[in-house]
Design a protein around this motif. Structure first.
Motif, PDB file in Angstrom:
ATOM      1  N   GLY A  64      29.200  40.127  50.731  1.00  0.00           N
ATOM      2  CA  GLY A  64      28.177  40.862  51.466  1.00  0.00           C
ATOM      3  C   GLY A  64      26.803  40.837  50.849  1.00  0.00           C
ATOM      4  N   CYS A  65      26.615  40.055  49.818  1.00  0.00           N
ATOM      5  CA  CYS A  65      25.320  39.983  49.133  1.00  0.00           C
ATOM      6  C   CYS A  65      24.467  38.871  49.732  1.00  0.00           C
ATOM      7  CB  CYS A  65      25.530  39.732  47.640  1.00  0.00           C
ATOM      8  SG  CYS A  65      24.032  39.282  46.736  1.00  0.00           S
ATOM      9  N   PHE A  66      23.214  39.175  50.073  1.00  0.00           N
ATOM     10  CA  PHE A  66      22.275  38.181  50.588  1.00  0.00           C
ATOM     11  C   PHE A  66      20.941  38.348  49.877  1.00  0.00           C
ATOM     12  CE2 PHE A  66      25.299  38.901  54.025  1.00  0.00           C
ATOM     13  CZ  PHE A  66      25.668  37.609  54.337  1.00  0.00           C
ATOM     14  N   VAL A  67      20.531  37.319  49.178  1.00  0.00           N
ATOM     15  CA  VAL A  67      19.213  37.277  48.541  1.00  0.00           C
ATOM     16  C   VAL A  67      18.495  36.061  49.114  1.00  0.00           C
ATOM     17  CG1 VAL A  67      17.940  37.054  46.381  1.00  0.00           C
ATOM     18  CG2 VAL A  67      20.056  38.376  46.443  1.00  0.00           C
ATOM     19  N   TYR A  68      17.574  36.301  50.019  1.00  0.00           N
ATOM     20  CA  TYR A  68      16.952  35.184  50.734  1.00  0.00           C
ATOM     21  C   TYR A  68      15.833  34.562  49.905  1.00  0.00           C
ATOM     22  CZ  TYR A  68      19.679  36.700  54.732  1.00  0.00           C
ATOM     23  OH  TYR A  68      20.713  37.030  55.571  1.00  0.00           O
ATOM     24  N   ALA A  69      16.238  33.961  48.796  1.00  0.00           N
ATOM     25  CA  ALA A  69      15.293  33.274  47.913  1.00  0.00           C
ATOM     26  C   ALA A  69      15.696  31.816  47.811  1.00  0.00           C
ATOM     27  CB  ALA A  69      15.291  33.924  46.533  1.00  0.00           C
ATOM     28  N   PRO A  70      14.771  30.888  48.097  1.00  0.00           N
ATOM     29  CA  PRO A  70      15.108  29.468  48.018  1.00  0.00           C
ATOM     30  C   PRO A  70      15.215  28.993  46.580  1.00  0.00           C
ATOM     31  CG  PRO A  70      12.797  29.719  48.550  1.00  0.00           C
ATOM     32  CD  PRO A  70      13.383  31.099  48.554  1.00  0.00           C
ATOM     33  N   GLY A  79      18.568  25.130  48.656  1.00  0.00           N
ATOM     34  CA  GLY A  79      19.144  26.137  49.535  1.00  0.00           C
ATOM     35  C   GLY A  79      18.872  27.540  49.048  1.00  0.00           C
ATOM     36  N   ILE A  80      19.528  28.498  49.680  1.00  0.00           N
ATOM     37  CA  ILE A  80      19.365  29.906  49.372  1.00  0.00           C
ATOM     38  C   ILE A  80      20.318  30.303  48.248  1.00  0.00           C
ATOM     39  CG2 ILE A  80      19.538  32.252  50.299  1.00  0.00           C
ATOM     40  CD1 ILE A  80      17.201  30.579  51.398  1.00  0.00           C
ATOM     41  N   GLN A  81      19.782  30.984  47.231  1.00  0.00           N
ATOM     42  CA  GLN A  81      20.611  31.463  46.124  1.00  0.00           C
ATOM     43  C   GLN A  81      21.642  32.471  46.645  1.00  0.00           C
ATOM     44  OE1 GLN A  81      17.969  33.276  43.299  1.00  0.00           O
ATOM     45  NE2 GLN A  81      16.817  31.422  42.914  1.00  0.00           N
TER      46      GLN A  81
END
Length: 215
Positions: A64-70, A79-81
């Motif tokens: 459930g973790c989303f960090v929208y950093a390329p 891609g996204i980390q």
């Protein structure tokens, strides 16, 4: 669990080397969203393991973790980390000098990616899909692609090693279990030969994707 942002303009610019930024720094824990700081299987950004060829996998904390950093590797967008799509693209870049295009979810790699791009000269290299049960067995460097039914997004893993004696594939990936790897791979998956084909015994697996060799 395995999404990327649909940022095609950013992706193309970074892939073709138009960005000057050397990379994206790890986030300090205080800057992470709450979903990425609590109940982590492993701390976000921590190293889970590394393949024999030195491509490290990093923890995404939990599904459930989303960090929208390329993320970038040598000025090329990966891609996204630290999603599964990022790892597979970075592995191809490090080992084959190629990347694939932008996708919204990992399952899209199966039908929407028709070629890889060689970074050195932007040559398009055709890829072939081999459905699970194909007579063509998985090879080292193939991408295992999972259907959208797996958590609504699918998944992608790299065939890092093949143990023919024990009939297992050793894969490398991110954001699957987010647990430390047992060795130079994330997990082992059994396969069998029957009915004229090779079947990898993993639920929701569509098959494997492979770049066509250049002559």
């Amino acid at each position: 669990m395995h999404t990327t942002l649909n940022r095609k303009v950013i992706f193309l610019a970074l892939t073709l080397g138009l960005a000057s930024c050397a990379g994206v720094a790890m986030h300090p824990s205080s800057a992470l969203p709450a979903s990425c700081r609590t109940a982590c299987v492993s701390a976000f950004g921590s190293t889970l393991g590394s393949t024999r060829d030195g491509v490290a996998g990093y923890s995404n904390c939990k599904a459930g973790c989303f960090v929208y950093a390329p993320n970038q590797y040598q000025n090329t967008y990966t891609g996204i980390q630290w999603q599964c799509v990022e790892y597979a693209r970075r592995w191809l870049l490090v080992n084959r000098g190629m990347v694939y295009g932008d996708v919204d979810i990992a399952a899209d790699i199966w039908n929407k990616i028709e070629y890889f791009t060689r970074i050195s000269d932007t040559t398009k290299i055709a890829v072939t899909n081999y459905a699970n049960g194909s007579p063509s067995a998985p090879q080292q460097g193939d991408l295992l692609i999972y259907a959208k039914e797996f958590l609504g997004t699918g998944h992608v893993a790299v065939v890092a090693e093949i143990d023919g004696g024990n009939r297992t594939l050793k894969v490398a990936e991110q954001n699957f279990s987010n647990a430390p790897w047992p060795g130079s791979y994330s997990r082992s998956i059994a396969y069998e030969e029957r009915d004229g084909g090779v079947w990898v015994k993993d639920q929701y697996l569509l098959g494997w994707k492979r770049a066509v060799a250049l002559h």
